[in-house]
Design a protein around this motif. Structure first.
Motif, PDB file in Angstrom:
ATOM      1  N   GLU A 543       1.034  -1.013  -0.174  1.00  0.00           N
ATOM      2  CA  GLU A 543      -0.287  -0.007   0.033  1.00  0.00           C
ATOM      3  C   GLU A 543       0.823   1.129   0.023  1.00  0.00           C
ATOM      4  O   GLU A 543       1.400   2.419  -0.912  1.00  0.00           O
ATOM      5  N   GLY A 544       1.959   1.175   0.486  1.00  0.00           N
ATOM      6  CA  GLY A 544       3.096   2.378   0.533  1.00  0.00           C
ATOM      7  C   GLY A 544       4.152   1.894  -1.314  1.00  0.00           C
ATOM      8  O   GLY A 544       5.071   3.000   0.185  1.00  0.00           O
ATOM      9  N   GLY A 545       3.764   1.363  -1.382  1.00  0.00           N
ATOM     10  CA  GLY A 545       4.621   1.376  -2.045  1.00  0.00           C
ATOM     11  C   GLY A 545       5.510  -0.104  -1.981  1.00  0.00           C
ATOM     12  O   GLY A 545       5.554  -0.633  -1.185  1.00  0.00           O
ATOM     13  N   GLY A 546       6.626  -0.007  -3.007  1.00  0.00           N
ATOM     14  CA  GLY A 546       7.273  -1.592  -2.478  1.00  0.00           C
ATOM     15  C   GLY A 546       7.473  -2.595  -3.302  1.00  0.00           C
ATOM     16  O   GLY A 546       5.901  -2.619  -3.342  1.00  0.00           O
ATOM     17  N   ARG A 547       7.606  -2.983  -3.541  1.00  0.00           N
ATOM     18  CA  ARG A 547       7.635  -4.866  -4.084  1.00  0.00           C
ATOM     19  C   ARG A 547       8.280  -5.941  -3.516  1.00  0.00           C
ATOM     20  O   ARG A 547       9.215  -5.499  -3.233  1.00  0.00           O
ATOM     21  N   LEU A 548       7.456  -7.214  -3.762  1.00  0.00           N
ATOM     22  CA  LEU A 548       7.903  -7.758  -3.408  1.00  0.00           C
ATOM     23  C   LEU A 548       7.542  -9.215  -4.378  1.00  0.00           C
ATOM     24  O   LEU A 548       6.564  -9.602  -5.014  1.00  0.00           O
ATOM     25  N   LYS A 549       8.677 -10.379  -4.564  1.00  0.00           N
ATOM     26  CA  LYS A 549       8.125 -11.666  -4.989  1.00  0.00           C
ATOM     27  C   LYS A 549       7.837 -12.756  -3.963  1.00  0.00           C
ATOM     28  O   LYS A 549       8.006 -12.603  -2.528  1.00  0.00           O
ATOM     29  N   ALA A 550       6.588 -13.325  -4.541  1.00  0.00           N
ATOM     30  CA  ALA A 550       6.016 -14.203  -3.599  1.00  0.00           C
ATOM     31  C   ALA A 550       5.701 -15.839  -4.516  1.00  0.00           C
ATOM     32  O   ALA A 550       5.533 -15.898  -5.882  1.00  0.00           O
ATOM     33  N   ILE A 551       5.546 -17.007  -3.452  1.00  0.00           N
ATOM     34  CA  ILE A 551       5.084 -18.580  -4.315  1.00  0.00           C
ATOM     35  C   ILE A 551       5.240 -18.894  -3.369  1.00  0.00           C
ATOM     36  O   ILE A 551       4.613 -18.287  -2.482  1.00  0.00           O
ATOM     37  N   CYS A 552       3.825 -19.506  -3.804  1.00  0.00           N
ATOM     38  CA  CYS A 552       2.764 -20.683  -3.743  1.00  0.00           C
ATOM     39  C   CYS A 552       3.427 -21.873  -3.670  1.00  0.00           C
ATOM     40  O   CYS A 552       2.764 -22.398  -4.951  1.00  0.00           O
ATOM     41  N   PHE A 553       3.421 -22.780  -3.339  1.00  0.00           N
ATOM     42  CA  PHE A 553       3.776 -24.566  -3.587  1.00  0.00           C
ATOM     43  C   PHE A 553       2.362 -25.042  -2.831  1.00  0.00           C
ATOM     44  O   PHE A 553       1.741 -24.422  -2.175  1.00  0.00           O
TER      45      PHE A 553
END
Length: 599
Positions: A543-553
């Motif tokens: 919401e306040g910016g920034g990016r993050l990788k995510a993975i779901c097995f």
């Protein structure tokens, strides 16, 4: 307080962010912690406050924190003699080494049995003993020693039989060795009544053993037997003029078994796994190196590597393949031969997955009906279900319904199965009691897992017995609560933070990986990846910016996969583990998604 956290505790008992039912049906609750202890830990060891609070939330005191973060065998390994019969076992093993006696190692077909068998095989072979091994066929012989196999080993010339991960309840079978060979039992399963009449029966779960080491797996017991044997050999002057073997080289096997047998990663077990992972990272055991390569494990070995990449492949051989293939792989010295066996294990594991998927849908349907009817314990049976996959299916059903679960395959009127339990409910003791009551043909195990068989006409009686014995399981929620350590905003999820969190590892039973909630994130992009499309990879925006990788097995289907794939641009709450990911010399942070909820 955690970085960008909304708080560590919730005295009102309200659900975190109001999530009483996530997309997986779970309530999100805070992990309770004393913030003063967390501050004291951080100050004493000059740690980030985050680390101090996470340690306190896991019951670590300021006095224990340094050893928790750097567990060593020097500090945590007790004198093996604290285990009843260990001195007798060590002396008998040392006698066999000195006399170069032919020894037979009788193992089990799961990871703990294969690891313990390979450990004892390598240890005795390196000391000059002629050693052979035997692993019973799951379908033809069942679990543990049987009279025919024991007699055959004696006929083959063995004068000492070493039973690893089995034997503590095999009174009748071990009688076949009487007068022909001595027997040493190195086991950890629940013992009931008198132990077999053998040269030595080492088991921390013996009723008369006050060692306090009940949570060791069989490979750990076998390692301690090797330590005690080496000491006995030193005292007799066996190593005069030569160096004894370095037993630390066997710790990768102990780590593998400890994680895969779901032993608590606290105290001594934590040291075994921490040090064993360091040994494994050297890549010196051809069998494990080959299996890591086949499993496409690209990062340094971790508890996840052991439990989810290596373990299932080794288990597969005992489930629906050659029962001793896992043991032979772990004991193999030839890289070429190891690669061939690793590829066979990988192929068998794929076949196991196909068989498992065929059983799973029917098992879920039965479980749904029983859970709806209020059964504290789920007992699920199917005609022709392969005995090699019922344990895995029991684990999957247990995870979904949060109930102790027993699953059995039926053939010729006999049901053979395995059970998996939830923390705090001792399924092994209940199964043993059912066998003692005459309801079962066979039965045994430990708190979290059990094996059994019964005539089909006793199914309802056995189910009623379990329901009554474990009636307190009825109070469990339909889905286990997701215990949360804190909330994080996306910009705070840095590689540095993920690296700090990793210092609490290895994670597993008894030392759960910290779970963080990322509130009101947006999925920018999500795709299925992998050969089977069973994994969802996503990119998140805070919401306040920034990016993050995510993975779901394990996301081939289901509501969590749907949330990630279909919520683009709509705020959602995501929960999971923040991990440091290493690639080409770079470190980045990634979220391993475990649950989600609409925001």
């Amino acid at each position: 307080m955690l970085p960008d956290s909304t708080g560590m505790t919730d005295p009102a008992g309200e659900a975190v962010l109001g999530v009483t039912r996530s997309v997986l049906g779970r309530r999100w609750v805070w992990r309770q912690a004393d913030t003063r202890i967390g501050m004291a830990i951080a100050q004493r060891l000059d740690l980030p406050e985050l680390l101090g609070q996470l340690l306190a939330a896991r019951g670590v005191t300021p006095e224990q924190a340094a050893l928790f973060l750097e567990p060593t065998l020097r500090a945590l390994l007790p004198d093996p003699s604290v285990l009843v019969d260990m001195d007798r076992a060590a002396e008998r093993l040392a006698q066999a080494v000195r006399a170069r006696e032919p020894v037979a190692v009788f193992g089990d077909y799961d990871v703990d049995g294969a690891s313990a068998g390979a450990l004892m095989l390598r240890f005795l072979r390196d000391l000059g003993c002629p050693v052979r091994h035997y692993v019973p066929d799951r379908l033809k012989e069942g679990y543990g020693p049987n009279p025919g196999a024991i007699a055959a080993l004696c006929d083959g010339g063995a004068t000492l039989l070493v039973c690893v991960d089995c034997g503590i309840a095999a009174h009748a079978a071990l009688e076949a060795a009487r007068g022909r060979a001595d027997v040493v039992v190195l086991d950890h399963h629940k013992a009931e009544g008198p132990v077999p009449v053998v040269a030595a029966a080492v088991n921390p779960n013996r009723l008369d053993c006050g060692s306090g080491l009940k949570h060791l797996c069989a490979a750990a017991v076998s390692f301690m037997a090797a330590v005690a044997t080496l000491r006995a050999l030193r005292r007799s002057g066996f190593f005069e003029g030569r160096e004894p073997p370095d037993l630390r080289d066997l710790l990768d096997l102990v780590a593998l078994a400890t994680v895969c047998d779901v032993m608590p990663l606290t105290g001594l077990n934590r040291a075994f796994v921490t040090q064993g992972l360091k040994v494994m990272a050297r890549g010196e055991r051809p069998g494990i190196a080959a299996l890591l390569e086949v499993a496409q494990a690209r990062e340094a070995p971790s508890a996840y590597t052991l439990g989810f990449l290596l373990g299932p492949r080794i288990n597969a051989s005992g489930r629906i393949g050659e029962p001793d293939l896992g043991l032979r792989l772990l004991a193999c010295d030839d890289p070429v031969e190891a690669r061939i066996m690793a590829e066979r294990l990988d192929a068998v594991n794929r076949r196991r997955q196909e068989v498992e998927s065929e059983v799973l849908a029917a098992a879920f349907a039965q479980a749904e009906a029983q859970a709806g009817a209020g059964h504290p314990v789920l007992l699920i049976c199917g005609e022709g279900w392969h005995p090699g996959v019922v344990g895995i299916v029991a684990g999957r059903v247990k995870e979904k319904f949060n109930r102790p679960t027993c699953v059995a395959g039926i053939s010729d009127g006999l049901a053979k199965g395995s059970g998996r339990s939830v923390p705090g409910i001792d399924l092994g003791a209940a199964v043993i009691a059912a066998r003692q009551s005459g309801l079962l043909e066979t039965g045994g195990g430990h708190a979290m897992a059990a094996g059994f068989s019964f005539r089909l006409e006793r199914q309802e009686e056995f189910h009623a017995f379990l329901n009554e014995r474990l009636s307190h399981a009825a109070d469990l929620p339909g889905s286990a609560d997701l215990v949360v350590d804190g909330t994080l905003r996306v910009p705070a999820a840095t590689a540095e933070l993920a690296t700090q969190v990793a210092r609490l590892g290895p994670f597993g039973a008894g030392n759960e990986e910290p779970v963080f909630i990322f509130p009101r994130v947006r999925v920018v992009r999500a795709d299925r990846v992998g050969k089977e499309g069973n994994t969802v990879r996503a990119f998140l925006e805070g919401e306040g910016g920034g990016r993050l990788k995510a993975i779901c097995f394990r996301a081939k289907e289901g509501p969590l996969a749907e949330l990630l794939l279909n919520s683009r641009g709509v705020p959602v709450h995501l929960a999971g583990a923040l991990r440091a990911e290493h690639w080409n010399g770079n470190v980045s942070a990634g979220l391993h998604v475990q649950d989600g909820a609409p925001a």
